[in-house]
Structures are given as structure tokens and as C-alpha cells.
Motif scaffolding. Structure first.
Motif, PDB file in Angstrom:
ATOM      1  N   VAL A 117       0.706  -1.231  -0.060  1.00 43.90           N
ATOM      2  CA  VAL A 117      -0.154  -0.091   0.001  1.00 43.90           C
ATOM      3  C   VAL A 117       0.906   1.215   0.098  1.00 43.90           C
ATOM      4  CG1 VAL A 117      -1.726   1.449   1.319  1.00 43.90           C
ATOM      5  CG2 VAL A 117      -1.940  -1.095   1.124  1.00 43.90           C
ATOM      6  N   MET A 118       2.030   1.213   0.864  1.00 43.47           N
ATOM      7  CA  MET A 118       2.835   2.259   0.843  1.00 43.47           C
ATOM      8  C   MET A 118       3.656   2.448  -0.302  1.00 43.47           C
ATOM      9  SD  MET A 118       2.399   3.651   3.643  1.00 43.47           S
ATOM     10  CE  MET A 118       3.490   5.024   3.510  1.00 43.47           C
ATOM     11  N   ILE A 119       3.900   1.551  -0.959  1.00 46.02           N
ATOM     12  CA  ILE A 119       4.622   1.453  -2.581  1.00 46.02           C
ATOM     13  C   ILE A 119       3.660   2.164  -3.391  1.00 46.02           C
ATOM     14  CG2 ILE A 119       5.270   0.197  -4.525  1.00 46.02           C
ATOM     15  CD1 ILE A 119       6.257  -1.819  -2.421  1.00 46.02           C
ATOM     16  N   ARG A 120       2.303   1.868  -3.569  1.00 46.15           N
ATOM     17  CA  ARG A 120       1.453   2.290  -4.497  1.00 46.15           C
ATOM     18  C   ARG A 120       1.272   3.962  -4.120  1.00 46.15           C
ATOM     19  NH1 ARG A 120      -3.818  -0.699  -4.307  1.00 46.15           N
ATOM     20  NH2 ARG A 120      -4.201   0.440  -6.543  1.00 46.15           N
ATOM     21  N   ARG A 121       1.262   4.064  -2.895  1.00 51.40           N
ATOM     22  CA  ARG A 121       1.304   5.661  -2.627  1.00 51.40           C
ATOM     23  C   ARG A 121       2.586   6.463  -2.922  1.00 51.40           C
ATOM     24  NH1 ARG A 121      -2.231   7.897   1.215  1.00 51.40           N
ATOM     25  NH2 ARG A 121      -0.356   8.941   2.057  1.00 51.40           N
ATOM     26  N   GLN A 122       3.544   5.685  -2.748  1.00 52.39           N
ATOM     27  CA  GLN A 122       4.766   6.428  -3.039  1.00 52.39           C
ATOM     28  C   GLN A 122       5.129   6.360  -4.469  1.00 52.39           C
ATOM     29  OE1 GLN A 122       8.430   4.151  -1.842  1.00 52.39           O
ATOM     30  NE2 GLN A 122       9.826   5.207  -3.199  1.00 52.39           N
ATOM     31  N   CYS A 123       4.494   5.602  -5.505  1.00 48.50           N
ATOM     32  CA  CYS A 123       4.594   5.898  -6.887  1.00 48.50           C
ATOM     33  C   CYS A 123       3.599   6.760  -7.430  1.00 48.50           C
ATOM     34  CB  CYS A 123       4.368   4.420  -7.480  1.00 48.50           C
ATOM     35  SG  CYS A 123       5.469   3.093  -7.463  1.00 48.50           S
TER      36      CYS A 123
END
Length: 703
Positions: free
Chosen positions: A396-402
Motif C-alpha cells: 500500500v505504501m509503495i502504491r502511494r509512493q509511486c
């Protein structure tokens, strides 16, 4: 035991209010249970009157009947999840009754009407018969029912715990696909946890019944021996009279306690053996045993043959044969309706197969997940939140970061286990095809040399999957020492998250499709409707805009500022529809953003191209209907690559980011030349650098 409100007895109080017994018990259930447990312990110490003991013995039998009836009418084990604790309370209560009755038998030679009745009436006043009946009941309870229930509970607990990670992954997959809501997922996770806790508790609670059976035998032997001695020494009885009196009382007391114990043990077995149930026990037995008339007709024939065999009792066998034939006939009368139901079911199956072979349903099988992460079974704890896994939160954090860094909405990443790969391996797939893989060691940390290591630590040599750097897998107890020695140390889940992030950035242009582009345009239209209307569809289609955005993502330029991108396209789309040329115009407009990506301390260390080389590249540009390309002979291409690599090595050795600075007219074509031989190279033009930045040229690429 709580009384349902439906059976509550309304009683009028003096003040005119209605008193509900069920509501009273439910309201003060915690107090009642606490008082009950204390009273059970007190029963073991304080002598009880025989009349009160009779009432408590009858109450014990009633509780046992209520428990076994509840077990029979359960549809699943969790319907009576309090059973392990209830088993402890009933066992403790039964032992307290044993102690109280033993005290009365040894002191008074009399323990109430119930025990006397069981000793005289049930076994006919014969102590030998009663003793044998008691031993048989204990053997049935201890060896057959309790031992089997204990084994079933143990296996159920083990299998339930082993299946937890797979069940939770299935729930997470359904949640990611939108098949269930967050609330449904939460309920299903809680149910899985409750099942594991229940069968684990049942595994231990079954030991109570086992211990109770052993205690019953010991108490009986103590009663007989102690009573025999007391009768002869203190009451001046003859040996036969003392043995007769105390043995009958002891056998009666044993039968009174073992009958409820047998009922409770049977309830334990029913609860732990309930599996694949669609109703209560009675419905399941009748439905599954009485479903085929042929079984009863065959049994009737076999019993008839046995009835006519000489030497065997004919009447019982023939009676049972008639009963089986009658049951089979009644089932046969229902055959037409059953056949109709079966025919309807078969027709539904045929229709379902025909539906499955229709083109539109076959096409639905072609659906491919945008991104997948397959993991070996040893990596399941990374996903299982019950074991402390936080990979789902990391994604979830990776998707937010991208979304923040690239302006790209990464689609849902489907996670599944794959037993065909190594237990500690993982595979990342894009649109069904593998694009990366790696291996992790969950009980180790990854230590990477950041260039400041002054003393090496022992470990398992490996390669960091995201950037291909040499690294070591070290045990947890070496982590602190490795950090002190200058290593960069990360845990296994961080290694996987970093690799996944880098993969997404590398393939961002492939992840962005026309539908994703349309979603970005629709989102922009909420605030810039006139701008969107000016560009789409009059000037550019969604596909052409998608190509421009993909070109930007291919060089890791964020497309988050869609308004600026669309304004540039609006300005230049009237002059050209070439996505590559439009991309260059957009890059010029995003000079400030590109500058921040490559500049260090307001200085741009870089290498540049020799003017003769730039003229050579511009002169070799060939334009076709499918785009433009640069034509260079193989020898010139080889010398260009060697010169470029030599200059880039100078930058790397000096600790600078490898950047090539070109003129605006050459940047696009130079990138096409070297993108395959030097992937990931940052190439910028003078038009993309803020004028306030100091340009420091550290090398020149020549042919």
C-alpha cells in the motif's frame, strides 16, 4: 447457565414492575459464574446435607443433558465456542460432588436417596454387578470416547493452525479483487482465529475428561477400602456386611457421577468431529443414510437369507428384513420427485457447461492480472498478519509512493503462493509474464557494503535484487556488529519492497495503458474541464496522450502535473502529432522538475557531446511513417559506446550521477542510439536545465 429471554418467567414485583428471570441472569451472568465457581470449591471443604446433595446430583445430570443436546443441534463447532471452559466447570463440579458424597458415605454410611437408589435399584442391590457396570462405563468413557475425542481435537488444532496462512491469503486475495468488503474480510479473519483458538483449547480441555475418569477409579477404590475399614473398626460391622454396604453406596455414587461424565464426553466427541456440515447432527444423519433405496433392499435380502439359515434366530432377522424393505419401499415412492430433481440438476449442469463454452464466457478467461507477486511457501509469513507480516501494508505504501513520485496509479498487485518455485523465492509478473525474481532468507538480514566498511562480517554471499549490488545474508545476532562496521543492513521484507518499487519504476510505461490514461484525464477534468475539452478529442486521442505519458515515465519523469502536460500538448498538438516531438516539448516545460532530479548543490556535473558528433547524429536521422531513427555504421556505433562508457566511468569514480548534456535537437536521437547499450542513462538537454544552475562539464564524448 443463561436462560433465553423467550423462556423468561415474568414476575410482578411489589412496585408494579415486571421481573424477567432471563434478563436477570444475562445481566448478572459474570457474578453468577464467579459465585458458582467459589461455591464449587467450598463444596469440597464443607459437608453438605444429604437433601442438598440429591438436588445437586440431579442438577449435574440435567446440565449434562443440556450440553449434549446443544452439541447435537450445533451446525458448526464455533456455535458452542465456550465449550472448553464449560467442560472445565462441569468437571470441577462433578469432582466436588464426588468429594461431598465420599465424605457422607464414609462418615454416615448414607449419601442421600439418589445414590442409594442407583446402588440398589439400578444394579439390583448386587455390588459385583454394580462394580462391573462402573468399570465398563469408565473404560468406555476413558479409552473409547475420551481418547478418540482427544486425538481428533489434537489433529484438528494442528490442521487448523497449518491452514491459517493459506486461508488468510485467500481472504486478502478476495479483498484485493473486490469480491468481499473490509468488514466481511475482518469477520472471516476473526472466524479463522476463533477456530484455531477453539480447537487448540479443545485439545487441552479433553485432558479434563481423561483426568476425571482416572480420578473416578481412584475415588471408588478409596471409598470401598476406606468404608470397609470404617465399617469393621468404627461401626462394628461384620466384614461381609461392611463390604456389602459401602460397596453398594460407592457403586451408586460412581454410577451417578459417570453417567453425566459419559454424556459430557459424548458431547465433546460430537463437537470436535463436526465437519462439512449443512445442518444439525440429526438432519445430517437422516439425509445421508436414508438417501438410496437400493441399500435397504439389499439389506432386506441379506437379512432374509440369514433368517432362513438353520440355527440362527429367524424372527429377529426376518423382522428387521421387513423393516428394511418397508424403508426401501418408502424411499422408492419418492423416486419420481427425486428423479425430477436430479434431472433438473443435470439439466442445470449441462446448461452451465454450454454457458461456459460460449465465446463471451471463454473471453472472460483471458483476463490477466496487471501485476502479480508469487511467493514460495516459506515466505507466507510475510503476508500473514497473524505472524507479524506487514508486506500488504508495504505494498500500500509503495502504491502511494509511486503516485507521489511518478503520478502513476499502480493497479492492485495480486499476491499468491506458488509451490512450484523454491520455498524462499518470489516472482514478479507483469500482465502474466515474469519480469523479475529473487530469493529471501526470513531469519536473516541483508548487509550491503556502502563504501565505508572497515571490517567484514561473515555471511552468505548474494546479490541485492533491486540494483544488483553484492551483499551478504547475515543472522540477526550479527546485525548490530555489521552496522557498526559500516554495512547498510535491511530486513527481508524491506528487500522485497525495494525490489518491487524499482520494478514498478522500471516498467511504469508498460503499466500505464489507455484505460489508466483515461482515468488520469477524467480526474483532471474535475478541475480543468475546459483544458481537457480543448485537447481531447479534437487535437489528440487518448492513445496519443498515453504515448507521450509513457515516454515521460520511461525516463522516470513524473506525470503527476497533468495540467502542465495537457497545456503543452494543447499548444503544440496543432503543429505536430508525433508523440516523441510532443514529449520533448513537455520536457522543456518541466525543466524545473528535471533540474531537481539531476542537480547537486545547484551544480550539474555531466559529460557532453562533441559538436562534430552532434552534427553526425543530426545528419543521420531517418524519418519514416513509423517514427524516426538514427543511422550509424557499426564501427562508429562501437566507438561511440566505448567513448561514452569511458566518460561515464569518470563521473562514477568521482561519485557523481551519470548525466549526459546535449543540445535540444540531439537529445531524443542520442537517447535512441544508446538506450540499449547503456540502459537507465540520464540524458538532458540545455532547454531542460534551469538557467540558475552551474553546469560543470567533466568530459566530452567523441567518435
Amino acid at each position: 447457565m443463561a436462560v433465553p429471554e423467550e423462556t423468561a418467567v415474568p414476575v410482578s414485583s411489589g412496585g408494579g414492575e415486571t421481573f424477567s428471570l432471563g434478563s436477570f441472569i444475562q445481566k448478572y451472568s459474570d457474578v453468577l459464574i464467579a459465585v458458582t465457581l467459589v461455591m464449587i470449591v467450598i463444596m469440597m471443604i464443607i459437608p453438605l446435607p444429604t437433601a442438598l446433595l440429591d438436588v445437586l446430583i440431579c442438577f449435574n445430570i440435567t446440565i449434562a443433558l443440556v450440553v449434549i443436546m446443544s452439541a447435537i443441534y450445533n451446525e458448526e463447532a464455533l456455535d458452542l465456542s465456550v465449550f472448553p471452559s464449560l467442560l472445565l466447570v462441569t468437571t470441577l463440579f462433578r469432582l466436588a460432588l464426588n468429594i461431598s458424597s465420599t465424605r457422607l458415605i464414609l462418615i454416615n454410611g448414607y449419601a442421600g436417596e439418589v445414590i442409594t437408589a442407583f446402588g440398589n435399584f439400578v444394579v439390583g442391590g448386587n455390588p459385583v454387578v454394580g462394580f462391573i457396570m462402573f468399570i465398563i462405563l469408565v473404560i468406555i468413557n476413558f479409552i473409547v470416547i475420551t481418547k478418540g475425542s482427544e486425538r481428533v481435537a489434537e489433529v484438528s488444532a494442528r490442521f487448523t493452525l497449518d491452514a491459517m496462512p493459506g486461508k488468510q491469503m485467500s481472504i486478502d486475495a478476495d479483498l484485493n479483487q473486490g469480491a468481499i468488503t473490509d468488514e466481511e474480510a475482518k469477520e472471516r479473519r476473526e472466524k479463522i482465529q476463533r477456530e484455531a483458538d477453539f480447537f487448540g483449547a479443545m485439545d487441552g480441555a479433553s485432558k479434563f475428561v481423561k483426568g476425571d475418569a482416572i480420578a473416578a477409579i481412584i475415588i471408588m477404590l478409596i471409598n470401598i477400602g476406606g468404608g470397609f475399614v470404617i465399617g469393621m473398626v468404627q461401626r462394628d460391622m461384620e466384614a461381609v456386611q461392611a463390604l456389602q454396604t459401602y460397596t453398594l453406596l460407592t457403586v451408586g455414587e460412581g454410577l451417578v457421577s459417570q453417567i453425566p461424565a459419559l454424556l459430557i464426553s459424548t458431547a465433546t466427541g460430537i463437537i470436535v468431529t463436526r465437519a462439512a456440515s449443512e445442518g444439525n447432527l440429526g438432519n445430517d444423519i437422516v439425509k445421508q443414510l436414508f438417501r438410496n433405496e437400493r441399500i435397504f433392499f439389499i439389506n432386506a435380502g441379506v437379512l432374509t437369507v440369514l433368517a432362513i439359515v438353520p440355527g440362527l434366530p429367524g424372527v429377529p432377522f426376518f423382522s428387521l428384513a421387513c423393516l428394511c424393505a418397508l424403508i426401501g419401499y418408502n424411499l422408492h415412492k419418492k423416486t419420481p420427485s427425486l428423479t425430477t430433481a436430479e434431472e433438473q440438476e443435470q439439466a442445470a449442469e449441462i446448461q452451465a457447461k454450454q454457458e461456459a463454452t460460449r465465446p463471451e464466457n471463454i473471453v472472460s478467461l483471458l483476463q490477466v492480472d496487471p501485476m502479480e507477486l508469487e511467493i514460495g511457501y516459506s515466505l507466507i509469513p510475510l503476508v500473514d498478519t497473524g505472524q507479524g507480516g506487514d508486506l500488504l501494508d508495504r505494498i500500500v505504501m509503495i502504491r502511494r509512493q509511486c503516485a507521489l513520485e511518478l503520478g502513476l496509479v499502480v493497479p492492485t498487485i495480486r499476491i499468491r503462493d506458488n509451490i512450484q518455485i523454491k520455498p524462499n523465492a518470489y516472482i514478479v509478473k507483469l500482465k502474466g509474464m515474469e519480469i523479475a525474481r529473487g530469493e529471501l532468507m526470513l531469519d536473516h538480514f541483508l548487509a550491503m557494503n556502502s563504501g565505508t566498511v572497515f571490517e567484514e562480517v561473515p555471511g552468505i554471499e548474494t546479490t541485492e535484487p533491486a540494483f544488483g549490488l553484492p551483499a551478504l545474508w547475515i543472522p540477526e545476532n550479527e546485525r548490530e556488529q555489521a552496522e557498526l562496521n559500516g554495512y547498510t543492513v535491511v530486513d527481508a521484507v524491506s528487500v522485497l519492497a525495494t525490489h518491487l518499487t524499482e520494478i514498478i519504476k522500471q516498467h511504469a510505461s508498460e503499466i500505464l495503458g489507455r484505460q489508466e490514461t483515461q482515468n488520469l484525464i477524467d480526474n483532471l477534468a474535475k478541475t480543468h474541464q475546459s483544458l481537457v475539452n480543448e485537447v481531447v478529442p479534437d487535437l489528440l486521442g487518448v492513445g496519443e496522450i498515453q504515448k507521450v505519458l509513457a515516454n515521460l515515465l520511461d525516463e522516470r519523469i513524473s506525470i503527476r502535473d497533468m495540467a502542465t502536460i495537457m497545456e503543452v500538448l494543447s499548444d503544440y498538438a496543432r503543429a505536430t502529432k508525433d508523440p516523441e516531438i510532443l514529449t520533448e516539448y513537455v520536457r522543456h516545460a518541466m525543466a524545473r522538475q528535471i533540474t531537481q532530479m539531476v542537480v547537486q548543490d545547484n551544480t550539474l556535473p555531466c559529460v557532453t557531446l562533441d559538436p562534430a558528433l552532434e552534427n553526425r547524429i543530426v545528419g543521420g536521422v531517418q524519418r519514416t511513417d513509423h517514427g524516426s531513427y538514427v543511422s550509424l555504421d557499426p564501427d562508429s556505433m562501437r566507438r561511440l559506446t566505448s567513448s561514452l562508457q569511458a566518460e561515464l566511468d569518470k563521473l562514477n569514480n568521482a561519485g557523481y550521477l551519470p548525466v549526459v548534456l546535449t543540445s535540444p535537437a540531439v537529445r531524443l536521437y542520442f537517447r535512441k542510439l544508446v538506450s540499449r547499450s547503456v540502459p537507465g542513462l540520464v540524458i538532458v538537454s540545455h532547454a531542460e536545465i534551469d538557467p540558475s544552475v552551474e553546469i560543470q562539464i567533466l568530459g566530452v564524448v567523441r567518435l
